[in-house]
Structure formats: structure tokens, C-alpha cells
Design a protein around this motif. Structure first.
Motif, PDB file in Angstrom:
ATOM      1  N   GLY A 169       0.807  -1.211   0.000  1.00 46.03           N
ATOM      2  CA  GLY A 169       0.000   0.000   0.000  1.00 46.03           C
ATOM      3  C   GLY A 169       0.839   1.259   0.000  1.00 46.03           C
ATOM      4  O   GLY A 169       0.539   2.226  -0.707  1.00 46.03           O
ATOM      5  N   ILE A 170       1.902   1.257   0.787  1.00 43.41           N
ATOM      6  CA  ILE A 170       2.818   2.409   0.809  1.00 43.41           C
ATOM      7  C   ILE A 170       3.429   2.607  -0.573  1.00 43.41           C
ATOM      8  O   ILE A 170       3.538   3.734  -1.075  1.00 43.41           O
ATOM      9  N   VAL A 173       0.842   4.248  -2.885  1.00 43.76           N
ATOM     10  CA  VAL A 173       0.665   5.682  -2.598  1.00 43.76           C
ATOM     11  C   VAL A 173       1.812   6.484  -3.189  1.00 43.76           C
ATOM     12  O   VAL A 173       1.619   7.565  -3.767  1.00 43.76           O
ATOM     13  N   ILE A 174       3.021   5.961  -3.085  1.00 40.76           N
ATOM     14  CA  ILE A 174       4.186   6.640  -3.657  1.00 40.76           C
ATOM     15  C   ILE A 174       4.074   6.685  -5.176  1.00 40.76           C
ATOM     16  O   ILE A 174       4.321   7.731  -5.801  1.00 40.76           O
ATOM     17  N   ALA A 176       1.377   6.651  -6.943  1.00 45.18           N
ATOM     18  CA  ALA A 176       0.268   7.519  -7.345  1.00 45.18           C
ATOM     19  C   ALA A 176       0.699   8.971  -7.454  1.00 45.18           C
ATOM     20  O   ALA A 176       0.153   9.728  -8.271  1.00 45.18           O
ATOM     21  N   ASN A 179      -1.619  12.006  -7.983  1.00 43.82           N
ATOM     22  CA  ASN A 179      -2.996  11.498  -8.009  1.00 43.82           C
ATOM     23  C   ASN A 179      -3.571  11.289  -6.612  1.00 43.82           C
ATOM     24  O   ASN A 179      -4.764  10.998  -6.472  1.00 43.82           O
ATOM     25  N   ASN A 180      -2.725  11.405  -5.582  1.00 40.20           N
ATOM     26  CA  ASN A 180      -3.242  11.338  -4.217  1.00 40.20           C
ATOM     27  C   ASN A 180      -4.190  12.509  -3.996  1.00 40.20           C
ATOM     28  O   ASN A 180      -3.844  13.669  -4.287  1.00 40.20           O
ATOM     29  N   PHE A 246      -6.747   1.863   4.510  1.00 41.73           N
ATOM     30  CA  PHE A 246      -5.533   2.350   3.852  1.00 41.73           C
ATOM     31  C   PHE A 246      -5.355   1.709   2.475  1.00 41.73           C
ATOM     32  O   PHE A 246      -5.051   2.389   1.490  1.00 41.73           O
ATOM     33  N   TYR A 249      -7.750   3.120  -0.115  1.00 38.92           N
ATOM     34  CA  TYR A 249      -7.300   4.436  -0.596  1.00 38.92           C
ATOM     35  C   TYR A 249      -6.136   4.278  -1.568  1.00 38.92           C
ATOM     36  O   TYR A 249      -6.132   4.857  -2.666  1.00 38.92           O
ATOM     37  N   ALA A 250      -5.151   3.485  -1.178  1.00 40.13           N
ATOM     38  CA  ALA A 250      -3.955   3.318  -2.008  1.00 40.13           C
ATOM     39  C   ALA A 250      -4.315   2.763  -3.389  1.00 40.13           C
ATOM     40  O   ALA A 250      -3.806   3.230  -4.419  1.00 40.13           O
ATOM     41  N   VAL A 253      -6.356   5.549  -5.604  1.00 34.01           N
ATOM     42  CA  VAL A 253      -5.559   6.623  -6.195  1.00 34.01           C
ATOM     43  C   VAL A 253      -4.541   6.068  -7.186  1.00 34.01           C
ATOM     44  O   VAL A 253      -4.185   6.735  -8.165  1.00 34.01           O
ATOM     45  N   ALA A 254      -4.078   4.836  -6.953  1.00 37.40           N
ATOM     46  CA  ALA A 254      -3.117   4.243  -7.880  1.00 37.40           C
ATOM     47  C   ALA A 254      -3.791   3.843  -9.191  1.00 37.40           C
ATOM     48  O   ALA A 254      -3.206   3.974 -10.275  1.00 37.40           O
TER      49      ALA A 254
END
Length: 472
Positions: A169-170, A173-174, A176, A179-180, A246, A249-250, A253-254
Motif C-alpha cells: 500500500g505504501i 501511494v508513492i 500515485a 494522483n493522491n 488504507f 485508498y492506495a 488513487v493508484a
């Protein structure tokens, strides 16, 4: 006379990861998240978050009751001890259908559908049938070997799955980058706006709803259960809630909030995204998604064997033979029953609807039983507290406000399944759920008329805590 379950053999660690196994976060990401995204679209993270918050009000009821009563009957016993045997019998029948529909629909047909990412012929050519049969047999063997064996499995694989999901997930997010966005926490971007968003909550709440049963049904085997079970409910829910919210969300946005319809229609959305992080993460996610489905099967199966054992012990639904246990402390006949009925449901719904839609139909129908079960339990918490004259400023939030919120929220979500009625085959699930509940009510009334003394005592059996010996 009923045999006893083994006592004082499960510590906090085993309970927490048993709860993780029931919720099966990696499997949720692979199976339920796509179904939620089809309706919630870019608002999928908000749907998951609201579903979790609703679930916390439901969890409150189990938390309060588990600190007072120790019984494998879980909600069946909580209702019986609070508002009487008639409602406990009705609750028991709904528990029977709710748990077995979820077991067959998610862990069995869901995993068979997941294997379809290799080749669509697995789904269309009937190859899913031997897969489902094998899954049922493997789970039966693990359940038969006893709860110490199965919880060892849950601890090892659960911790590894948690680490992989958070790390992946981390990475998403990175990736994305720009796009976050917080726009994914708006309900208005769901398909159909607020109404569509409310409908998406059906699966979002179902994502978490089995956790409480996973722990309360094994309370008789727990170490100092009136303390350990409530504590484990809180720890497990926090770990699971943070992880799934989490990840939702990840992944949103990804993938792209505006493209979530294609996310929902993709059979391997999580694997596609984790492949972007690294090939290693892709491989690990695949392995632990399969394991996550199996973890749910084991945890749900364990809970069902204990709940059905409690039905038999109180002479409700199952005959007395179902409360017999073997040297491993396993209720053998309930375990055999689960194997047989699960295979039957998988074959009927899988062949008629296909394994993927068949699984979803069972899960949507399960939502009706699950939501009704929790509404009755929350109502019994309120009623019993009023009857005891214990409603005051100190108890107002936990014993009145939270249960009322859970009841209202569950009714609102269920109403969204009829106004308007969802498209086929989910409209079938809505009708099926209501029809079975009406039939169950009729069965309860007939049982009450024919066996009033038995119904009166339904859900009455609890056990006392054993001395606090050392438990790992």
C-alpha cells in the motif's frame, strides 16, 4: 449429555489473528473491493471507511456482551440471556443461514473465482468445481485437527499478510504521486450519488462484520475470556480497519478515481497494481490472497462449529449429537455438516449463476441475515440495560447511543437494496434474503408452539471462567 469444549487454551494473540483470518483483508481486496467499486466508484475509500465506522457500533454490542457472558453461542446466547428464548431461536436460525452463506459465498466460490485470473476456462469450463470440492475438504481437515492447530496457522500467515499489504500500500501511494487526493472521500462521486453510495455500504459493512463472531464464538476456549475477548476485539478491529481503509485508498488513487468502474470489472485489479510496485510484491500478494481466503474459511468454519455446537447443547435447530466433541475439542458432527452444506450451496449457486456471481449472490443474501442478527443483538443490549435500570450518564454511549446508531445504519443500508431494487442477479439475493427470514420466523413460531419449554431456554447456557493458568 453434551461434551465440553477445551477450556483456557487460547490467549490474546491467537484471538487477534483469528479475527484477522475471519476478515481476510487480502481476500477482501481481491474480491469484495471490486464489487464495492462497481457502485462506489471513486468514493470506494469513503465507502470502506463508513462501513468500518458502522461496524464499530456493531462491535460495541459484542464488546459489552462478551465482558458479561462466556458462551460458544455468541449472539444466540447474548439474545437469549437478554430478551428470552423466542428471539434467541429466531436469532439462531438467522445465524445458521448467515454464516453458511458467507462461508460458501466468500471463502469457497470467491477463491474459485480468484483462480479464474489464470484462465477464464476455470470459470466457464467447470474446472472451478473440483477446486471448490478440494477447498472444502482441506478446510474440513484443518478444522478437524483442532483449534490450537488452526490458530497456529492464523498467527503465522496473518502477520506475514499484514506486513505485505501495508508495504504494498505504501508503494502504491508513492507511485500515485500527484494522483493522491481527498476527493475520494466524497459520496457524490459514487454511481447514483448518495443512494448508490448507500447501496455500496452493503458490501463495505459485510467486509468487517464477521470479526465479532470469530472471537465471541470461541470464548469458552479463551484464557480469562471476559477480559481477553473484549480486548482482542478492540485490537483486532483496529489492525484490520486501518489496513483495509488504507489499502482501499492506495488502490483507488493508484488505479485512478475516475477509472474505478474498470477496477471493479477487472478480475485481478490488486495483482495488476502490486505488479507496478515490484514483481516480488506481485508474487507475494498472489500467495497471500489465496491464503487469506483459506484463513477466512478456517476462522468462519471454526466459529460455525462452535455456534452450531451451542444450538445443539440448548436443543435448538440441531440434535444432541452435534454437541459431541472429540479428543481435539472439535465438535465433529457440526464440522461434517458444514462440509456437506457448503458443497451443496457452492454447487447450486455456482452452477446456476457462475462461481463469481454465485458468490456475490450468497454474500448479498448473507447481508440480510447478518444485519438482522446484529440489529437484534443491539436491540437486546438496549432492552436488557433498561430492564436492569442501568441507563445513566456512564452507560449512555455504550449501551444506548452506539446500539441505536448501529440499528438505524443497518436498516438504512438494507433499505437501499430495495429502493431501488438492484439489477440482476443481486435483486434475486434481496428477495432470497427476505423470503428465508420470513420462513425462519414461521419455523420459530411453530417450534415455540410445539416445544415451548425448549424455546424458553434457548440461548441460556453460559460457562464460568476457569482458573488463570499460563497460556501462550
Amino acid at each position: 449429555m453434551a461434551d465440553n469444549l477445551k477450556r483456557n487454551i487460547l490467549g490474546t494473540n491467537r484471538l487477534v489473528w483469528q479475527g484477522w483470518g475471519m476478515t481476510a483483508p487480502a481476500a477482501d481486496i481481491a474480491y469484495l473491493l471490486g464489487g464495492i467499486a462497481l457502485v462506489a466508484l471513486g468514493a470506494t475509500p469513503l465507502s470502506i471507511l463508513v462501513g468500518f465506522l458502522i461496524y464499530l457500533t456493531i462491535l460495541n454490542t459484542s464488546y459489552r456482551f462478551s465482558s458479561k457472558y462466556v458462551s460458544a453461542g455468541s449472539d444466540f446466547t447474548y439474545v437469549g440471556k437478554s430478551i428470552g428464548g423466542f428471539m434467541a431461536t429466531f436469532e439462531g436460525w438467522n445465524l445458521l443461514f448467515g454464516t453458511i452463506f458467507a462461508y460458501a459465498g466468500f471463502g469457497m466460490l470467491g477463491l474459485a473465482g480468484f483462480f479464474g485470473i489464470f484462465d477464464s476456462k476455470i470459470l466457464t469450463g467447470g474446472l472451478w468445481i473440483p477446486i471448490v470440492l478440494a477447498l472444502n475438504v482441506i478446510t474440513f481437515i484443518i478444522l478437524y485437527k483442532g483449534i490450537r492447530f488452526s490458530t497456529n496457522y492464523q498467527i503465522i500467515t496473518g502477520i506475514a499478510e499484514f506486513i505485505i499489504l501495508i508495504a504494498g500500500g505504501i508503494g502504491l501511494v508513492i507511485l500515485a504521486g500527484k494522483n493522491n487526493t481527498l476527493a475520494v472521500f466524497s459520496p457524490f462521486i459514487a454511481s447514483g450519488g448518495i443512494i448508490g453510495f448507500a447501496h455500496s455500504l452493503t458490501l463495505s459493512v459485510v467486509t468487517f462484520i464477521g470479526l465479532s463472531i470469530a472471537l465471541t464464538a470461541i470464548s469458552e476456549e479463551a484464557h480469562i475470556p471476559k477480559k481477553t475477548v473484549p480486548k482482542s476485539l478492540l485490537i483486532s478491529s483496529i489492525i484490520i480497519g486501518v489496513t483495509i481503509v488504507f489499502l482501499s485508498y492506495a488502490m483507488t488513487v493508484a488505479w485512478g478515481p475516475s477509472r474505478m468502474l474498470s477496477f471493479g470489472n477487472s478480475v485481478d485489479n490488486g495483482l495488476v497494481l502490486f505488479r507496478e510496485v515490484s514483481p516480488i510484491m506481485f508474487g507475494l500478494l498472489f500467495i497471500f490472497t489465496v491464503n487469506s481466503f483459506m484463513g477466512n474459511n478456517i476462522s468462519m468454519g471454526t466459529s460455525m462449529t462452535r455456534i452450531f455446537y451451542a444450538f445443539s447443547r440448548d436443543n435448538i435447530i440441531f440434535p444432541g449429537i452435534f454437541s459431541r466433541t472429540d479428543k481435539n475439542g472439535t465438535p465433529v458432527y457440526t464440522t461434517i455438516f458444514i462440509l456437506v452444506i457448503s458443497v451443496f450451496l457452492c454447487m447450486v449457486f455456482g452452477i446456476y449463476f457462475g462461481p463469481i456471481d454465485g458468490g456475490y449472490v450468497l454474500l448479498f443474501a448473507d447481508a440480510f441475515f447478518s444485519f438482522l442478527i446484529r440489529s437484534i443483538s443491539s436491540s437486546s443490549l438496549i432492552i436488557s440495560t433498561f430492564k436492569a435500570g442501568k441507563i445513566n450518564k456512564k452507560t449512555l454511549t455504550g449501551y444506548l447511543i452506539a446500539p441505536v446508531i448501529s440499528i438505524v445504519a443497518l436498516i438504512a443500508v438494507l433499505a437501499s437494496n430495495f429502493f431501488p431494487l438492484p439489477a440482476y442477479p443481486y435483486n434475486f439475493a434481496s428477495v432470497l434474503g427476505i423470503v428465508i427470514i420470513v420462513v425462519v420466523l414461521a419455523i420459530t413460531l411453530i417450534t415455540w408452539i410445539k416445544r415451548p419449554d425448549t424455546v424458553k431456554n434457548a440461548g441460556s447456557t453460559t460457562v464460568e471462567e476457569t482458573p488463570a493458568d499460563a497460556v501462550d
